[in-house]
Every structure is written in structure tokens, then in C-alpha cells.
Design an enzyme around this catalytic site. Structure first.
Site, PDB file in Angstrom:
ATOM      1  N   SER A   4     -70.423  93.922  30.498  1.00 41.43           N
ATOM      2  CA  SER A   4     -69.835  94.146  29.179  1.00 41.43           C
ATOM      3  C   SER A   4     -68.504  94.879  29.356  1.00 41.43           C
ATOM      4  CB  SER A   4     -70.796  94.955  28.315  1.00 41.43           C
ATOM      5  OG  SER A   4     -71.169  96.145  28.977  1.00 41.43           O
ATOM      6  N   LYS A   9     -60.446  88.871  21.107  1.00 40.90           N
ATOM      7  CA  LYS A   9     -61.866  89.071  21.412  1.00 40.90           C
ATOM      8  C   LYS A   9     -62.686  88.253  20.419  1.00 40.90           C
ATOM      9  CE  LYS A   9     -65.375  92.540  22.360  1.00 40.90           C
ATOM     10  NZ  LYS A   9     -66.421  91.876  21.542  1.00 40.90           N
ATOM     11  N   CYS A  67     -97.012 114.030  19.944  1.00 40.97           N
ATOM     12  CA  CYS A  67     -96.356 113.394  18.796  1.00 40.97           C
ATOM     13  C   CYS A  67     -96.409 111.879  18.966  1.00 40.97           C
ATOM     14  CB  CYS A  67     -94.906 113.863  18.697  1.00 40.97           C
ATOM     15  SG  CYS A  67     -93.974 113.041  17.394  1.00 40.97           S
ATOM     16  N   ASP A 115     -60.946  57.444  14.255  1.00 40.08           N
ATOM     17  CA  ASP A 115     -62.345  57.819  14.461  1.00 40.08           C
ATOM     18  C   ASP A 115     -63.235  56.589  14.598  1.00 40.08           C
ATOM     19  OD1 ASP A 115     -61.492  60.387  14.245  1.00 40.08           O
ATOM     20  OD2 ASP A 115     -62.420  60.793  12.298  1.00 40.08           O
TER      21      ASP A 115
END
EC number: 6.5.1.2
Length: 676
Positions: free
Chosen positions: A87, A121, A438, A38
Site C-alpha cells: 500500500s 489516484k 471483560c 460497430d
């Protein structure tokens, strides 16, 4: 000369550093197989940042330094998707999955089998990544499927997403679609840091991912441990991709785009069920949250044959895992009145954490559902998040019922306006008879009327409608168009500029389309697709309002229930008053443009394929033009193809068309044909 040589040398240093950092970043964030320490990576990054700071004129949008974030935005701009981001329909058991396959085979008229591409998923956010000449130029959220938000600056901070594609041979334009998610480990660490600082923790990884992508300051997004897996492609220009869903993802992986390691090619529906069971058993050990598996037909040409319904592809389905369940107390039941007058009992629960969120309310649907459950106020109930989204009471723990449990009594008058409540024979739902009298129905009807898919009135949100109704400033849809800026300024948080913007938006919305107008009326069971079918079939509002049941039943997507709802709506005098008042205040639309009876369109019935890069037309405009000329536009070349329109850099489709001796046009030929 010396200055030129120095500039070239610095550019070479920058190119080398960027290439090395991109390579080592991919090894670390995507392959999880770092090659250097790193500290060495950090040293190279600091060197790059220093060089770019000294030479800002040599900055590049695909530089690894762009992942640290930039100047905060004031707001997100809107992005219209060139191809809709649809979707998926859901299956919740093996029977529903088998029914899905049967629908496929019935539509394909084949006794054979279909192969599948299956993947977990992921519980994240769908995004679109647009690459041009291999460079990431735009990232957008899914939004409503047609329009999303430009989240490019935030997505550039996600280390696993390449700012420049690896290798070579990628399309001129390539739209990659996939899921941005937050791995479990990163989520836990993020929440631990938040709690340590005294900040509020996120409820679940999905919320954390969503909140990160919607940060206006990309420097904050850069600190969030987000990741990405591709699951499909959208726009592709300049070459053809593989004809297999799975192989396309493998192609993307070869260009450095992450692919979920759990994706599989499977031959039969039984293999799919076994895969679902295996993933379910390993769900808790996966590094990320999932709520099921996605099953797609693997062959792309078969996908195109199957096509789409209004909101989802026919060739894919999400097989959801059983939702998580918990026990809690039902403290009370309140009754809500919806847009169509439906009175719904809502259980008020002792708050319980289930499926990643705290749940305190759950719908009981109707009297039949209350009777089926045998539920009473005071009961201990089992709550489930159906599809991991909607809280639902699934059963009562009768052994824990207290002595003072109370029966749930449905009102005989509306809890909002005190009009009579009726339950039509054959229907489970009780309804208020008050109509626009209403307040609850009035509010919901007006909210629907101004919504994006209806009249699309900008600046007229839920809170504005609620105030207008509560103050009795508007009682009917037509009343909205009689408002002035001066009147509207009395509303909370409504200054002169906002008021004028609202009034202007209302005026602009008077010019609409017949399908939008029909949808805006809020007729029960009449959605966008049905409204469009009615408009295209009857062509005028007068013809729709005068249609008999037999005439209505001829319309695609209109069955007995919808036909009756239409008849009942237009037979009510007060509903026709609403329609006539709207026409009187200036609502109008262009005539439905249909070809004359018996007139044959130039490309009527012809199967046409588009390929390559177009310079004079967008791909969507070209497709729309061909369809207007009567053509059926498909995505792959076969013996059934009549015509290929080939733009620049056309690939294998052009070769195949030549082999099959199919007629070929260039873009100019198409433009000339359109202008004849």
C-alpha cells in the site's frame, strides 16, 4: 490431405479474425478512436464465435471471444504474489509532501533534487496481470498484499486489457500492476439499468467495480463497464525494462496496455504541487473517480536504494484530496470497548450520504477529542470522510445547537463488564481494567489471536469467536485448544464437518513461529515488524519476557512507548499465565536460525544482481538463498555491484556487467555454490 488443408485454412481464418478484432477493440476501448462501424465489429465477432463453435479444438485462450465470459466458478482460488503488492503512505497537505521529499533526500544523503512520475489516484481495485510469452495467463486481486484471489476469468472480460500483448520484444514473463475501475458514465448507466429493473443500485463506482470483479459468473462481469490503467510492473523475466518509472509505462503502452493519459514526468516538488492542484481543479470533469494523486520517484535505481518500510515503499506517496464534507445531526453517543480495553465514544448520526457512502457512525476517539470539538448530543456536526475512507466529525455548527443539547459523559465503569475505568497519566484513552474478564476485550483479543497474521486459524472467524465467548465456552486463548468437535457443533451453522475442520485447524496452528506468537498476544503497539525484530534480536521468548527496558530499547523499531508496553504486559501475572497456558497446550516454534558470532557468511556484504529467466529456482527462492548467504540483492547493475547471476535471455544488465568487468555466474554456478 484435403482435411489437413481445410484445417489450415480454418486456422488462418481464425487467426485473421482474432487479429482484426483485437486491433479494432484496442482502437475502440483504449484509444477511443474506432476505425470501423460497430455493426462491422459485431459481424466479425459473430463470425469468430461461429467458427470456434464448429471447431472447439482450435480455441485459444487469447481469443477476443473469451471476453464474453465462461462457466461460473464455485469459488475463487488463492494466489500468492511473487512480489508483495504494497500500500502507500498518505500526505494531506503541502507540508507533508515536502516532508516526504526531505526524507528521500536525507536517506539518499544528497543535496540535489529527485525527479518524479505522477498520476491520478484512481478509486478502483488494484490487480496483478501476469503475461507469459505475451499471453495473459493469470489475473489476481491485491488481497492483503501477500495473497490475493484468482480473478482471471473476470479480468479477461475487460475490453481494454489485452489478452495478448501487441508488437514484439516483451519479457518472457511480465507482471503488470494497475487499477480496475468503472468510469463515471458506465457507472451511471449501470445504476440506471438496475433501478429500471427494480434492483438495488451501487453506492459508488468503486463498489460497483469490486462487486463486478468478485462475480463467480464471469458472464455477469462481462456486462459491467470496467476499464483498466497500468501503474507499475512486478515480476519481469527475460529482459530489462527502462530505468524510468514513466518510460516503463510508455513501454507497456507500446505493447497495448492502457496507460492513464494524465501521467506526467515532473522535475521538482513544486511541479508536483502544481500538478496536484491542476488535477484537483479538473477532478469533476475527469471520466473516472479519483481521490488524490500518486507521486513516485521516477528513477528505478533510486527507488531500489530507498527501499521499503513494513507495508509501503519509501519512494512513493499518495497525496489525498480534501475529503468531502456534509452536515448532519448527532443523535447519541455509545461507548465501545476494544481489544486492549480502550473505551471509544462512537457518535450515532442521522444517516448522511458523503464521499460516495451513507454514514451513520463516526468515532469521537477519546475525551480530549470531545473536549476539543466542544460537541454535544443533539448538535449539528460537519462530517468528513478522512482520506475518503474513515468517517470523522471535524466541527460543530454551534449556531444550530438546540436548547436541549446534552453534554457527553464518559462512563466511570466499563459499559460491558462494569469493571473500573482508568485513564493513565499522559494518555488520552480511557481503559477498562477488566482484562480477559471483560467480554468485549476477550472477544477482540481472541479474534486477534486467531487472525491470519497471528496464529492463522482457518474457520475461526468473528462470529465463531463471538459465540464461543457469549456461551462462555472459551475465556482464554488456551481454551480454544481444549475444544472438541462434539462441543463445537452446538454453535450456529457449525455442522460436524465444519467443527472437525476448526478443531484440526486449531491443532495445526500450534506449530507457529516466534514472531507470530509474540504478535498474537496483542501487546499494544507491537505489530508484525516489531514482533519480528524482537524475535530476531532476543531469539527466545524467555529472553524477551526477562528483558530490561534498556535491553528492549536496543531493538530496531522499539522506542519508549513500545518498551513500556512490553514491560507492563509481561509484568502482569495474568498475562504470563496466558503465555504459560499456551505453551502447556502445545504451542511451539522452531529456534531462530542465526549465524554463530564471528562466523562470516560466504557472500557477506556482497552486492548481487539477478537477471534473466531461471529454470531451477524461482526468482524469490534465488533471492532468499543469496540473502541467507549474506548478500545484498539489488535490481540494477552499477560500479558497486560485486556479482551478477545471469539466467537465460539476460539482457542489458549482462552487457553492462561485462563492460564493468563484474564477476558473472550462470544459474548452475549459483546452485553449486548453494550446495557446497
Amino acid at each position: 490431405m484435403i482435411g489437413s488443408e481445410m484445417s489450415t485454412d480454418i486456422q488462418q481464418q481464425l487467426d485473421t479474425l482474432r487479429e482484426q478484432l483485437a486491433y479494432h477493440g484496442h482502437r475502440y476501448y483504449v484509444e477511443d478512436n474506432p476505425e470501423i462501424p460497430d455493426a462491422e465489429y459485431d459481424r466479425m465477432m459473430q463470425q469468430l464465435l461461429a467458427l470456434e463453435a464448429e471447431h472447439p479444438e482450435l480455441m485459444s485462450v487469447d481469443s477476443p471471444s473469451q471476453r464474453v465470459g465462461g462457466t461460473p466458478l464455485d469459488s475463487f482460488t488463492q494466489v500468492k504474489h511473487e512480489l508483495p503488492m504494497l500500500s502507500l503512505d498518505n500526505a494531506f497537505n503541502d507540508e507533508e509532501l515536502n516532508a516526504f521529499e526531505k526524507r528521500l533526500l536525507d536517506r539518499l544523503i544528497t543535496a540535489g533534487h529527485v525527479s518524479y512520475c505522477c498520476e491520478p489516484k484512481l478509486d478502483g481495485l488494484a490487480v496483478s496481470l501476469m503475461y507469459e510469452n505475451g499471453v495473459l495467463v493469470q489475473a489476481a486481486s491485491r488481497g492483503d498484499g501477500a495473497t490475493g484471489e484468482n480473478i482471471t476469468t473476470n479480468v479477461r472480460t475487460i475490453r481494454s486489457i489485452p489478452l495478448k500483448l501487441q508488437g514484439e520484444g516483451w519479457p518472457v514473463r511480465l507482471e503488470v500492476r494497475g487499477e480496475v475501475f468503472m468510469p463515471k458514465k458506465g457507472f451511471d448507466e449501470l445504476n440506471a439499468r438496475a433501478l429500471k429493473k427494480g434492483d438495488k443500485a451501487f453506492a459508488n463506482p468503486r463498489n460497483a467495480a469490486a462487486g463486478s470483479l468478485r462475480q463467480l459468473d464471469s458472464k455477469i462481469a462481462a456486462t459491467r463497464p470496467l476499464s483498466f490503467y497500468a501503474y507499475s510492473v512486478g515480476v519481469v523475466e527475460g529482459m530489462d525494462l527502462a530505468e524510468s518509472q514513466y518510460e516503463r509505462l510508455v513501454q507497456l503502452k507500446g505493447w497495448g496496455i492502457p496507460m492513464c493519459p494524465e501521467i506526467r514526468q515532473l522535475k521538482t516538488i513544486n511541479d508536483v504541487i502544481a500538478y496536484y492542484q491542476d488535477i484537483g481543479e479538473r477532478r469533476q470533469s475527469l471520466a473516472y473517480e479519483i481521490d488524490g494523486v500518486v507521486i513516485k520517484v521516477d528513477d528505478v535505481e533510486t527507488q531500489e536504494q530507498l527501499g521499503f518500510v513494513a507495508r509501503a515503499p519509501r519512494w512513493a506517496i499518495a497525496y489525498k484530496f480534501p475529503a468531502q464534507e456534509e452536515m448532519t445531526l448527532l443523535n447519541n453517543v455509545e461507548f465501545q470497548v476494544g481489544r486492549t480495553g480502550a473505551i471509544t465514544p462512537v457518535a450515532k448520526l442521522e444517516p448522511i450520504f458523503v464521499g460516495g457512502v451513507t454514514v451513520s457512525n463516526a468515532t469521537l476517539h477519546n475525551a480530549d477529542e470531545v473536549a476539543r470539538l466542544g460537541v454535544m448530543i443533539g448538535d449539528t456536526v460537519i462530517i468528513r470522510r478522512a482520506g475518503d475512507v474513515i468517517p470523522q466529525i471535524v466541527s460543530v455548527v454551534e449556531s444550530r445547537r438546540p436548547d436541549n443539547a446534552q453534554a457527553i459523559t464518559f462512563p466511570i465503569t466499563c459499559p460491558v463488564c462494569e469493571s473500573n475505568v482508568e485513564r493513565v497519566e499522559g494518555e488520552a484513552v480511557a481503559r477498562c481494567t477488566g482484562g480477559l474478564f471483560c467480554q468485549a476485550q476477550r472477544k477482540e483479543a481472541l479474534k486477534h489471536f486467531v487472525s491470519r497474521k497471528a496464529l492463522d486459524v482457518d474457520g475461526c472467524g468473528e462470529k465463531v469467536i463471538e459465540q464461543l465467548v457469549d456461551r462462555e465456552m472459551v475465556t482464554t486463548p488456551a481454551g480454544l485448544f481444549k475444544l472438541s468437535a462434539g462441543i463445537v457443533t452446538v454453535l450456529d451453522r457449525m455442522g460436524p464437518k465444519s467443527a472437525q475442520k476448526l478443531v484440526d485447524s486449531l491443532a495445526n496452528s500450534k506449530e507457529t513461529t516466534l514472531p507470530r506468537f509474540i504478535y498474537s498476544l496483542g501487546i499494544r503497539e507491537v505489530g508484525e515488524a516489531t514482533a519480528a525484530n524482537l524475535a530476531n534480536h532476543f531469539e527466545t521468548l524467555e529472553a524477551i519476557t526477562a528483558a530490561s527496558k534498556e535491553q528492549l530499547l536496543v531493538v530496531p523499531d522499539v522506542g519508549e512507548v513500545v518498551a513500556n508496553n512490553l514491560l507492563n504486559f509481561f509484568r502482569e501475572a495474568h498475562n504470563m499465565d496466558v503465555v504459560e497456558d499456551l505453551i502447556a497446550v502445545g504451542i511451539h516454534w522452531p529456534a531462530i536460525d542465526k549465524p554463530e558470532e564471528g562466523v562470516e557468511l560466504p557472500l557477506d556484504g556482497k552486492v548481487v544482481v539477478l537477471t534473466g529467466s531461471l529454470s531451477q529456482l524461482t526468482r524469490s527462492d534465488a533471492k532468499a538463498a543469496l540473502q541467507a548467504l549474506g548478500a545484498k540483492v539489488t535490481g540494477s547493475v552499477s560500479s558497486k555491484t560485486d556479482l551478477l547471476v545471469a539466467g537465460e535471455a539476460a539482457g542489458s544488465k549482462l552487457t553492462k556487467a561485462q563492460e564493468l568487468d563484474i564477476e558473472i555466474w550462470d544459474e548452475q554456478a549459483l546452485v553449486d555454490f548453494m550446495n557446497r
